[in-house]
Design a protein around this motif. Sequence first.
Motif, PDB file in Angstrom:
ATOM      1  N   PHE A  23      -3.998  -2.414 -15.230  1.00 21.34           N
ATOM      2  CA  PHE A  23      -3.798  -2.893 -13.863  1.00 21.34           C
ATOM      3  C   PHE A  23      -4.984  -2.416 -13.030  1.00 21.34           C
ATOM      4  O   PHE A  23      -5.396  -1.269 -13.129  1.00 21.34           O
ATOM      5  CB  PHE A  23      -2.495  -2.281 -13.332  1.00 21.34           C
ATOM      6  CG  PHE A  23      -2.169  -2.613 -11.909  1.00 21.34           C
ATOM      7  CD1 PHE A  23      -2.193  -3.921 -11.455  1.00 21.34           C
ATOM      8  CD2 PHE A  23      -1.797  -1.614 -11.018  1.00 21.34           C
ATOM      9  CE1 PHE A  23      -1.860  -4.228 -10.138  1.00 21.34           C
ATOM     10  CE2 PHE A  23      -1.453  -1.908  -9.711  1.00 21.34           C
ATOM     11  CZ  PHE A  23      -1.497  -3.215  -9.273  1.00 21.34           C
ATOM     12  N   PHE A  24      -5.549  -3.315 -12.216  1.00 24.87           N
ATOM     13  CA  PHE A  24      -6.725  -2.923 -11.428  1.00 24.87           C
ATOM     14  C   PHE A  24      -6.540  -3.343  -9.972  1.00 24.87           C
ATOM     15  O   PHE A  24      -6.300  -4.515  -9.688  1.00 24.87           O
ATOM     16  CB  PHE A  24      -7.976  -3.587 -12.015  1.00 24.87           C
ATOM     17  CG  PHE A  24      -9.241  -3.297 -11.251  1.00 24.87           C
ATOM     18  CD1 PHE A  24      -9.509  -2.022 -10.739  1.00 24.87           C
ATOM     19  CD2 PHE A  24     -10.197  -4.295 -11.035  1.00 24.87           C
ATOM     20  CE1 PHE A  24     -10.681  -1.756 -10.043  1.00 24.87           C
ATOM     21  CE2 PHE A  24     -11.373  -4.039 -10.344  1.00 24.87           C
ATOM     22  CZ  PHE A  24     -11.611  -2.763  -9.847  1.00 24.87           C
ATOM     23  N   ILE A  25      -6.629  -2.363  -9.076  1.00 22.48           N
ATOM     24  CA  ILE A  25      -6.620  -2.666  -7.644  1.00 22.48           C
ATOM     25  C   ILE A  25      -8.043  -2.419  -7.148  1.00 22.48           C
ATOM     26  O   ILE A  25      -8.518  -1.283  -7.128  1.00 22.48           O
ATOM     27  CB  ILE A  25      -5.645  -1.753  -6.875  1.00 22.48           C
ATOM     28  CG1 ILE A  25      -4.239  -1.842  -7.467  1.00 22.48           C
ATOM     29  CG2 ILE A  25      -5.622  -2.125  -5.397  1.00 22.48           C
ATOM     30  CD1 ILE A  25      -3.252  -0.868  -6.840  1.00 22.48           C
ATOM     31  N   ASP A  26      -8.739  -3.477  -6.765  1.00 22.23           N
ATOM     32  CA  ASP A  26     -10.124  -3.325  -6.305  1.00 22.23           C
ATOM     33  C   ASP A  26     -10.128  -3.020  -4.806  1.00 22.23           C
ATOM     34  O   ASP A  26      -9.379  -3.649  -4.047  1.00 22.23           O
ATOM     35  CB  ASP A  26     -10.900  -4.617  -6.604  1.00 22.23           C
ATOM     36  CG  ASP A  26     -12.408  -4.377  -6.671  1.00 22.23           C
ATOM     37  OD1 ASP A  26     -12.828  -3.221  -6.448  1.00 22.23           O
ATOM     38  OD2 ASP A  26     -13.140  -5.330  -6.954  1.00 22.23           O
ATOM     39  N   HIS A  27     -10.925  -2.074  -4.406  1.00 19.08           N
ATOM     40  CA  HIS A  27     -11.058  -1.627  -3.004  1.00 19.08           C
ATOM     41  C   HIS A  27      -9.813  -0.884  -2.536  1.00 19.08           C
ATOM     42  O   HIS A  27      -9.894   0.239  -2.072  1.00 19.08           O
ATOM     43  CB  HIS A  27     -11.386  -2.773  -2.061  1.00 19.08           C
ATOM     44  CG  HIS A  27     -12.566  -3.567  -2.514  1.00 19.08           C
ATOM     45  ND1 HIS A  27     -13.831  -3.047  -2.550  1.00 19.08           N
ATOM     46  CD2 HIS A  27     -12.651  -4.829  -2.991  1.00 19.08           C
ATOM     47  CE1 HIS A  27     -14.665  -3.971  -3.022  1.00 19.08           C
ATOM     48  NE2 HIS A  27     -13.980  -5.054  -3.304  1.00 19.08           N
ATOM     49  N   GLY A  28      -8.667  -1.560  -2.573  1.00 18.94           N
ATOM     50  CA  GLY A  28      -7.400  -0.834  -2.458  1.00 18.94           C
ATOM     51  C   GLY A  28      -6.768  -0.731  -1.090  1.00 18.94           C
ATOM     52  O   GLY A  28      -5.588  -1.037  -0.952  1.00 18.94           O
ATOM     53  N   MET A  29      -7.524  -0.348  -0.090  1.00 20.35           N
ATOM     54  CA  MET A  29      -6.914  -0.016   1.202  1.00 20.35           C
ATOM     55  C   MET A  29      -5.907  -1.092   1.641  1.00 20.35           C
ATOM     56  O   MET A  29      -6.195  -2.284   1.583  1.00 20.35           O
ATOM     57  CB  MET A  29      -8.026   0.119   2.240  1.00 20.35           C
ATOM     58  CG  MET A  29      -7.576   0.611   3.592  1.00 20.35           C
ATOM     59  SD  MET A  29      -6.838   2.260   3.520  1.00 20.35           S
ATOM     60  CE  MET A  29      -8.264   3.317   3.430  1.00 20.35           C
ATOM     61  N   GLY A  30      -4.717  -0.625   2.061  1.00 21.15           N
ATOM     62  CA  GLY A  30      -3.731  -1.546   2.619  1.00 21.15           C
ATOM     63  C   GLY A  30      -2.847  -2.248   1.599  1.00 21.15           C
ATOM     64  O   GLY A  30      -2.043  -3.097   1.976  1.00 21.15           O
ATOM     65  N   VAL A  31      -2.972  -1.887   0.330  1.00 22.83           N
ATOM     66  CA  VAL A  31      -2.076  -2.499  -0.675  1.00 22.83           C
ATOM     67  C   VAL A  31      -0.697  -1.838  -0.590  1.00 22.83           C
ATOM     68  O   VAL A  31      -0.592  -0.623  -0.470  1.00 22.83           O
ATOM     69  CB  VAL A  31      -2.656  -2.325  -2.099  1.00 22.83           C
ATOM     70  CG1 VAL A  31      -1.617  -2.645  -3.172  1.00 22.83           C
ATOM     71  CG2 VAL A  31      -3.883  -3.208  -2.279  1.00 22.83           C
ATOM     72  N   VAL A  32       0.352  -2.669  -0.622  1.00 16.64           N
ATOM     73  CA  VAL A  32       1.728  -2.155  -0.630  1.00 16.64           C
ATOM     74  C   VAL A  32       2.473  -2.807  -1.797  1.00 16.64           C
ATOM     75  O   VAL A  32       2.491  -4.036  -1.907  1.00 16.64           O
ATOM     76  CB  VAL A  32       2.453  -2.476   0.695  1.00 16.64           C
ATOM     77  CG1 VAL A  32       3.910  -2.007   0.626  1.00 16.64           C
ATOM     78  CG2 VAL A  32       1.745  -1.823   1.871  1.00 16.64           C
ATOM     79  N   ILE A  33       3.062  -1.984  -2.651  1.00 15.79           N
ATOM     80  CA  ILE A  33       3.823  -2.497  -3.805  1.00 15.79           C
ATOM     81  C   ILE A  33       5.231  -1.924  -3.748  1.00 15.79           C
ATOM     82  O   ILE A  33       5.433  -0.708  -3.765  1.00 15.79           O
ATOM     83  CB  ILE A  33       3.126  -2.096  -5.120  1.00 15.79           C
ATOM     84  CG1 ILE A  33       1.720  -2.713  -5.173  1.00 15.79           C
ATOM     85  CG2 ILE A  33       3.950  -2.540  -6.332  1.00 15.79           C
ATOM     86  CD1 ILE A  33       0.887  -2.295  -6.360  1.00 15.79           C
ATOM     87  N   GLY A  34       6.213  -2.830  -3.649  1.00 14.83           N
ATOM     88  CA  GLY A  34       7.592  -2.404  -3.422  1.00 14.83           C
ATOM     89  C   GLY A  34       8.299  -1.876  -4.659  1.00 14.83           C
ATOM     90  O   GLY A  34       7.831  -2.052  -5.796  1.00 14.83           O
ATOM     91  N   GLU A  35       9.459  -1.303  -4.411  1.00 14.39           N
ATOM     92  CA  GLU A  35      10.202  -0.566  -5.440  1.00 14.39           C
ATOM     93  C   GLU A  35      10.555  -1.403  -6.670  1.00 14.39           C
ATOM     94  O   GLU A  35      10.441  -0.934  -7.797  1.00 14.39           O
ATOM     95  CB  GLU A  35      11.507  -0.034  -4.821  1.00 14.39           C
ATOM     96  CG  GLU A  35      12.384   0.710  -5.812  1.00 14.39           C
ATOM     97  CD  GLU A  35      13.719   1.128  -5.222  1.00 14.39           C
ATOM     98  OE1 GLU A  35      13.952   0.884  -4.023  1.00 14.39           O
ATOM     99  OE2 GLU A  35      14.534   1.691  -5.971  1.00 14.39           O
ATOM    100  N   THR A  36      10.963  -2.659  -6.460  1.00 18.58           N
ATOM    101  CA  THR A  36      11.438  -3.435  -7.618  1.00 18.58           C
ATOM    102  C   THR A  36      10.381  -4.431  -8.104  1.00 18.58           C
ATOM    103  O   THR A  36      10.708  -5.351  -8.851  1.00 18.58           O
ATOM    104  CB  THR A  36      12.755  -4.166  -7.288  1.00 18.58           C
ATOM    105  OG1 THR A  36      12.509  -5.092  -6.214  1.00 18.58           O
ATOM    106  CG2 THR A  36      13.846  -3.200  -6.882  1.00 18.58           C
ATOM    107  N   ALA A  37       9.135  -4.231  -7.662  1.00 18.69           N
ATOM    108  CA  ALA A  37       8.054  -5.092  -8.160  1.00 18.69           C
ATOM    109  C   ALA A  37       7.834  -4.813  -9.650  1.00 18.69           C
ATOM    110  O   ALA A  37       7.953  -3.673 -10.104  1.00 18.69           O
ATOM    111  CB  ALA A  37       6.773  -4.824  -7.379  1.00 18.69           C
ATOM    112  N   GLU A  38       7.508  -5.876 -10.396  1.00 15.97           N
ATOM    113  CA  GLU A  38       7.194  -5.730 -11.828  1.00 15.97           C
ATOM    114  C   GLU A  38       5.850  -6.401 -12.070  1.00 15.97           C
ATOM    115  O   GLU A  38       5.670  -7.567 -11.727  1.00 15.97           O
ATOM    116  CB  GLU A  38       8.266  -6.398 -12.687  1.00 15.97           C
ATOM    117  CG  GLU A  38       9.616  -5.709 -12.598  1.00 15.97           C
ATOM    118  CD  GLU A  38      10.727  -6.587 -13.168  1.00 15.97           C
ATOM    119  OE1 GLU A  38      10.889  -6.601 -14.389  1.00 15.97           O
ATOM    120  OE2 GLU A  38      11.401  -7.267 -12.380  1.00 15.97           O
ATOM    121  N   ILE A  39       4.930  -5.651 -12.645  1.00 25.86           N
ATOM    122  CA  ILE A  39       3.559  -6.143 -12.815  1.00 25.86           C
ATOM    123  C   ILE A  39       3.203  -6.114 -14.292  1.00 25.86           C
ATOM    124  O   ILE A  39       3.290  -5.069 -14.942  1.00 25.86           O
ATOM    125  CB  ILE A  39       2.587  -5.261 -11.990  1.00 25.86           C
ATOM    126  CG1 ILE A  39       2.959  -5.365 -10.501  1.00 25.86           C
ATOM    127  CG2 ILE A  39       1.143  -5.654 -12.231  1.00 25.86           C
ATOM    128  CD1 ILE A  39       2.145  -4.489  -9.594  1.00 25.86           C
TER     129      ILE A  39
END
Length: 229
Positions: free
Chosen positions: A78-94
Amino acid sequence: MFEQLREDIRSIFARDPAARNAFEIVTTYPGVHALIVHRAANALWRRDFKWLARLLSHLGRMLTGIEIHPGATIGRRFFIDHGMGVVIGETAEIGDDVTLYHGVTLGGTTWNKGKRHPTLKRGVVIGAGAKVLGPITVGENARIGSNAVVVKDVPDGATVVGIPGRIAGGKAANADLEHNEPARPPAGPHFDAYGQARELNDPLVQQLEQLQQQVAALEAALRRQGIEP
Ligand SMILES: CC(C)(COP(=O)(O)OP(=O)(O)OC[C@H]1O[C@@H](n2cnc3c(N)ncnc32)[C@H](O)[C@@H]1OP(=O)(O)O)[C@@H](O)C(=O)NCCC(=O)NCCS
């Protein structure tokens, strides 16, 4: 854990043209830091150390600007580029090989407990600032354009842009989000940095072009009758 980190780093070289060497990635990529913190927080969460998990995830957020709920399920590479301001909720599945850019929200639309955040299948790319909301599924290798707001399922391989999100390209150009028609087959190991593709067949644009052609034909017909439109 180190093997996982090595795998993450290798996958970043394939996805970020700015990546120069492993040392730089480990020391300066907030997406990598957030993932390391999340793995520890998620392990605590699953062992029922809920408060400690939340605290760790909060510290990770302070460090990286990326907020991942410790309950979120995240696949490999899994890759988050730059990142700032990303929000991933509790029941998210990636799923595996997913890429997010800064400002992406995988959020809920209801107060109900239970599954309320999106599921992203393998190879999904989500552009900067996009919001993907509710317990929807984004199909394999689908691409969400920057700043799109997506509230319905997305078929495999589709490209979705705009607010509300509509299918603009990929092999699913003729499908729509309502009917969730099948789309292009998985793209395989190839990754398009920034979700770029060589084809984008926006159906709305096609319709506008058809209308323009019809108007031009009507104007020509009027002129032939000696009427200036
Ligand atoms: C949606 C996306 C994947 C499509 O890429 P593409 O297949 O190369 O498509 P193009 O750039 O050729 O654009 C094709 C059309 O879609 C439109 N479009 C592209 N991205 C769009 C978006 N995010 N929202 C609305 N329309 C968009 C373009 O204006 C263009 O319209 P036109 O045909 O009327 O000129 C890409 O534009 C995108 O948003 N990627 C995410 C990039 C990102 O977040 N980068 C952050 C790096 S820090």
